[in-house]
Design an enzyme around this catalytic site. Structure first.
Site, PDB file in Angstrom:
ATOM      1  N   SER A 113       0.744  -1.259  -0.024  1.00 51.59           N
ATOM      2  CA  SER A 113       0.096  -0.048  -0.077  1.00 51.59           C
ATOM      3  C   SER A 113       0.859   1.191  -0.011  1.00 51.59           C
ATOM      4  O   SER A 113       2.301   1.060   0.170  1.00 51.59           O
ATOM      5  CB  SER A 113      -0.962  -0.055   1.291  1.00 51.59           C
ATOM      6  OG  SER A 113      -0.184   0.509   2.288  1.00 51.59           O
ATOM      7  N   LYS A 114       0.169   2.301  -0.295  1.00 50.68           N
ATOM      8  CA  LYS A 114       1.097   3.705   0.052  1.00 50.68           C
ATOM      9  C   LYS A 114       1.754   3.763   1.064  1.00 50.68           C
ATOM     10  O   LYS A 114       2.793   4.658   1.068  1.00 50.68           O
ATOM     11  CB  LYS A 114       0.062   4.797  -0.453  1.00 50.68           C
ATOM     12  CG  LYS A 114      -1.099   4.600  -1.268  1.00 50.68           C
ATOM     13  CD  LYS A 114      -2.249   3.665  -0.469  1.00 50.68           C
ATOM     14  CE  LYS A 114      -3.224   2.963  -1.506  1.00 50.68           C
ATOM     15  NZ  LYS A 114      -3.844   2.033  -0.619  1.00 50.68           N
ATOM     16  N   ARG A 115       1.458   3.053   2.008  1.00 52.54           N
ATOM     17  CA  ARG A 115       1.956   3.245   3.167  1.00 52.54           C
ATOM     18  C   ARG A 115       3.210   2.626   3.370  1.00 52.54           C
ATOM     19  O   ARG A 115       4.025   2.733   4.429  1.00 52.54           O
ATOM     20  CB  ARG A 115       1.095   3.018   4.456  1.00 52.54           C
ATOM     21  CG  ARG A 115      -0.117   3.632   4.779  1.00 52.54           C
ATOM     22  CD  ARG A 115       0.316   4.858   5.804  1.00 52.54           C
ATOM     23  NE  ARG A 115      -0.431   5.991   5.740  1.00 52.54           N
ATOM     24  CZ  ARG A 115      -0.254   7.156   4.932  1.00 52.54           C
ATOM     25  NH1 ARG A 115       1.150   7.052   4.693  1.00 52.54           N
ATOM     26  NH2 ARG A 115      -0.977   8.038   5.183  1.00 52.54           N
ATOM     27  N   ASP A 116       3.802   2.114   2.285  1.00 52.12           N
ATOM     28  CA  ASP A 116       4.847   1.175   2.330  1.00 52.12           C
ATOM     29  C   ASP A 116       6.095   1.806   1.902  1.00 52.12           C
ATOM     30  O   ASP A 116       7.127   1.407   1.358  1.00 52.12           O
ATOM     31  CB  ASP A 116       4.674  -0.143   1.523  1.00 52.12           C
ATOM     32  CG  ASP A 116       3.922  -1.154   2.424  1.00 52.12           C
ATOM     33  OD1 ASP A 116       4.416  -1.357   3.462  1.00 52.12           O
ATOM     34  OD2 ASP A 116       2.909  -1.487   1.875  1.00 52.12           O
ATOM     35  N   GLY A 117       5.978   3.290   1.880  1.00 55.90           N
ATOM     36  CA  GLY A 117       7.244   4.069   1.098  1.00 55.90           C
ATOM     37  C   GLY A 117       7.140   4.137  -0.199  1.00 55.90           C
ATOM     38  O   GLY A 117       6.091   4.588  -0.859  1.00 55.90           O
TER      39      GLY A 117
END
Length: 474
Positions: A250-254
């Site tokens: 997800s976008k949260r993975d950098g």
RNA sequence: GCCCCCAUCGUCUAGAGGCCUAGGACACCUCCCUUUCACGGAGGCGGCAGGGGUUCGAAUCCCCUUGGGGGUACCA
């Protein structure tokens, strides 16, 4: 019937790896079958959608080489079709207005959870009497539109990746909302599943290729196709791209957006190559380094994996370095130039010289951005690191440098430099390696780097060698 | 919780009952090349989650267990 597929991103963020990989599979499938690859921007979530993201997505697709065959469709401009479909479902009784309040819905959800059951709507307004409807209207209640889902129905389809699939109507959470809350005499904004089906029908989509996180949606959408009287397309649910922890990327993975990879200096070829490899195993004849155009003729879902795949930086890096190493000096120089300029480096040297530099640096690059730091001491004054300073403290090293400056040959080249180094080492009474280190330190400010003779020759080409050698003399 | 999906080296994968002493790639290790680094070359380490079946024979088929993932919106 000719193949028509689409990628349907929502412009709520930049083009993401997962979306891009789905686009790759769609594109490959279209090209394989001589079909058309389309783009539909699903911008019906007005809160989160932004035009800038639409640009980013289109730019990213183009960068990857995923050209589309018709003008992109914007879902937000198709609301009349959506409204008509909802009205039709309302008219033929496949859908109805539900007046349940948020509080009621919450109570339902909590009750189900307390009973260890999956949350679901209990279809309470499915068969409202005219009197109760009238009462709700009088009350001024707003309503959503719900689509009837028969609990006892089995939903079956043949998935191109997973084979026979089966979903129970009862596991879909009750009658599904297809239009947002609105005054009871109107139809609210259409919701995802309804809009997708209506648009896919309108666009003549024959094969829906998307991530496996859509499997439950497929069951719902199949019901909608049936109710709308349209033949359903074929479905392929591809494995997800997983992060290091094994969860959906997800976008949260950098670093996950295509623009990020581009900025870091990954080539489109390497990125698209890697996305193909994540989930699809090419036939052996193809090898594992290939372009999209090479993969297209042999692409098929029979060789697409079912299990999700972890994103592996090492493999991508290898693919990218291979792509960079294969570039000739001219190509690489053109790829590097904007990065050199952005870093504020001097790029006034002759073109041929810059191409030689690029060729020299090439084999040590993993990403294009590496070519900035590595080119820096060639494109500007070197900054000596600690190891270099220490090397230049050595007496014999200084002696050798003096010797070199005094015995410069009239016509300098790599061969002459080699002889000079040997002679200087002999004169100073040290191993040649010591002298080479010293020269490298003086010329480039560090002890490691590309071939010394070629580096020296290159610096000589812009008259930078002598001054640098003199500058470190005590 | 409930529903669904998945399961081969650390990672990506080949493998459609005997061709498997499980193959390849990345990563890692060693050596060679190189008086540097990298590139390149040659080797090496390393895996069928567990248990039951079916079969003359199972990584391949079936069941169970375990593990992992996805979905459970008036988001897309």
């Amino acid at each position: 019937m000719s193949v028509r597929v689409r990628i349907a991103p929502s412009p709520t963020g930049n083009l993401h790896m997962g979306t891009a990989r789905t686009a790759v599979f769609n594109w490959l499938f279209a090209r394989r079958h001589g079909g058309r690859f389309l783009v539909r921007i699903e911008d019906t979530d007005r809160e989160r959608s932004q035009p800038a993201f639409t640009d980013s997505i289109l730019t990213g697709l183009r960068w990857l080489g995923l050209d589309w065959d018709e003008e992109p469709v914007f879902q937000s401009r198709r609301s009349r079709d959506h409204q008509e479909a909802i009205a039709a479902l309302l008219a033929n009784g496949r859908a109805y207005r539900c007046y349940a309040t948020e509080a009621e819905l919450n109570a339902m959800r909590e009750a189900r959870q307390a009973a260890h059951q999956a949350p679901r709507y209990d279809n309470r307004h499915r068969n409202l009497s005219p009197e109760r409807i009238a009462a709700f209207h009088k009350e001024g209640r707003h309503a959503v539109v719900r689509f009837r889902i028969d609990d006892t129905q089995d939903i079956l389809w043949q998935d191109m990746v997973r084979g026979p699939m089966r979903w129970q109507g009862a596991d879909l959470g009750g009658d599904m909302v297809i239009a947002r809350r609105a005054p009871a005499d109107r139809i609210g904004d259409p919701l995802y599943n309804l809009a997708v089906v209506v648009d896919d029908i309108a666009m003549g989509i024959t094969h829906v290729i998307r991530g496996e996180d859509h499997i439950a949606n497929t069951a719902k959408q199949l019901l909608l196709y049936n109710a709308l009287g349209a033949p359903p397309p074929c479905f392929a649910h591809t494995p997800l791209i997983l992060n290091k922890e094994g969860r959906k990327l997800s976008k949260r993975d950098g670093v996950t957006s295509i623009a990020d990879f581009q900025a870091l200096g990954y080539t489109a070829a390497a990125v698209s190559n890697y996305m193909c490899l994540l989930g699809w195993s090419p036939p052996v004849e193809l090898g594992e380094r290939f372009g999209l155009a090479d993969a297209a003729p042999v692409f098929g879902f029979d060789r697409v994996n079912k299990a999700g795949g972890r994103f592996d930086w090492d493999k991508l890096n290898w693919l990218n370095s291979q792509a960079l190493h294969a570039m000739d000096g001219a190509t690489l120089r053109n790829a590097l130039l904007p990065r050199w300029q952005q870093a504020g480096l001097d790029t006034s040297q002759p073109l041929a010289w810059q191409e030689q530099l690029a060729a020299l640096l090439g084999p040590s690059l993993v990403v294009l951005q590496d070519g900035v730091e590595q080119a820096r001491p060639f494109l500007g004054p070197p900054e000596l690191d600690d190891a270099s300073r220490a090397q230049l403290q050595i007496e014999a090293c200084q002696a050798a440098l003096h010797y070199i400056l005094q015995h410069r040959p009239r016509t300098f080249n790599a061969a002459a430099a080699k002889e000079l180094l040997t002679a200087a080492a002999r004169a100073a009474g040290v191993r040649k390696g010591v002298v080479m280190k010293g020269v490298r330190a003086a010329l480039l400010g560090c002890l490691h780097g590309p071939d010394l003779l070629l580096s020296w020759d290159l610096l000589h080409g812009v008259g930078e060698d002598d001054p640098r050698l003199r500058a470190v003399l005590r």
